[in-house]
Design a protein around this motif. Structure first.
Motif, mmCIF file in Angstrom:
data_model
loop_
_atom_site.group_PDB
_atom_site.id
_atom_site.type_symbol
_atom_site.label_atom_id
_atom_site.label_comp_id
_atom_site.label_asym_id
_atom_site.label_seq_id
_atom_site.Cartn_x
_atom_site.Cartn_y
_atom_site.Cartn_z
ATOM 1 N N LYS A 14 -19.702 45.065 -60.784
ATOM 2 C CA LYS A 14 -20.079 44.675 -62.144
ATOM 3 C C LYS A 14 -21.273 45.480 -62.658
ATOM 4 C CE LYS A 14 -21.150 40.501 -64.797
ATOM 5 N NZ LYS A 14 -21.329 39.051 -64.729
ATOM 6 N N TYR A 15 -22.268 45.715 -61.786
ATOM 7 C CA TYR A 15 -23.493 46.388 -62.206
ATOM 8 C C TYR A 15 -23.619 47.799 -61.630
ATOM 9 C CZ TYR A 15 -24.779 41.718 -63.726
ATOM 10 O OH TYR A 15 -24.795 40.499 -64.339
ATOM 11 N N SER A 16 -22.525 48.437 -61.295
ATOM 12 C CA SER A 16 -22.572 49.757 -60.664
ATOM 13 C C SER A 16 -23.228 50.810 -61.549
ATOM 14 C CB SER A 16 -21.167 50.210 -60.278
ATOM 15 O OG SER A 16 -20.365 50.350 -61.442
ATOM 16 N N ASP A 17 -23.141 50.655 -62.852
ATOM 17 C CA ASP A 17 -23.725 51.650 -63.743
ATOM 18 C C ASP A 17 -25.257 51.592 -63.787
ATOM 19 O OD1 ASP A 17 -23.469 49.149 -64.966
ATOM 20 O OD2 ASP A 17 -23.566 50.025 -66.973
ATOM 21 N N ILE A 18 -25.854 50.449 -63.429
ATOM 22 C CA ILE A 18 -27.311 50.355 -63.514
ATOM 23 C C ILE A 18 -27.996 50.151 -62.168
ATOM 24 C CG2 ILE A 18 -27.317 49.508 -65.876
ATOM 25 C CD1 ILE A 18 -27.805 46.689 -64.734
ATOM 26 N N ILE A 19 -27.250 49.866 -61.117
ATOM 27 C CA ILE A 19 -27.871 49.597 -59.811
ATOM 28 C C ILE A 19 -28.668 50.801 -59.320
ATOM 29 C CG2 ILE A 19 -27.363 49.300 -57.352
ATOM 30 C CD1 ILE A 19 -25.336 47.209 -58.105
#
Length: 80
Positions: A14-19
């Motif tokens: 879900k948060y792969s773009d900001i992790i």
């Protein structure tokens, strides 16, 4: 695979773009701890609190010294 592992996988997806994103630097310099503390130094939420505590302490000290009898001062009596 247990429940916590599944939740972790879904969260990473879900948060792969900001992790892995780099935290942006602020445009202005950060304040030192002393400067931040100075902003709150003059704030007194309970103005007169210490004076009130001292008056009450004096009253009770006088009561204890006189065996529980307290002679009221004019400032202690309400005027109508």
């Amino acid at each position: 695979m247990d429940v916590l592992e599944r939740i972790a996988i879904r969260t990473r997806e879900k948060y792969s773009d900001i992790i892995e994103a780099v935290r942006p630097e602020p445009e202005c310099k950060r304040m030192s701890m002393e400067e931040r503390a100075a902003q709150f130094a003059p704030f007194a939420a309970l103005t007169g609190y210490h004076e009130s505590v001292e008056e009450t302490e004096d009253k009770h000290t006088a009561e204890n010294e006189t065996g529980g009898v307290y002679a009221a001062k004019e400032s202690d009596v309400w005027s109508s």
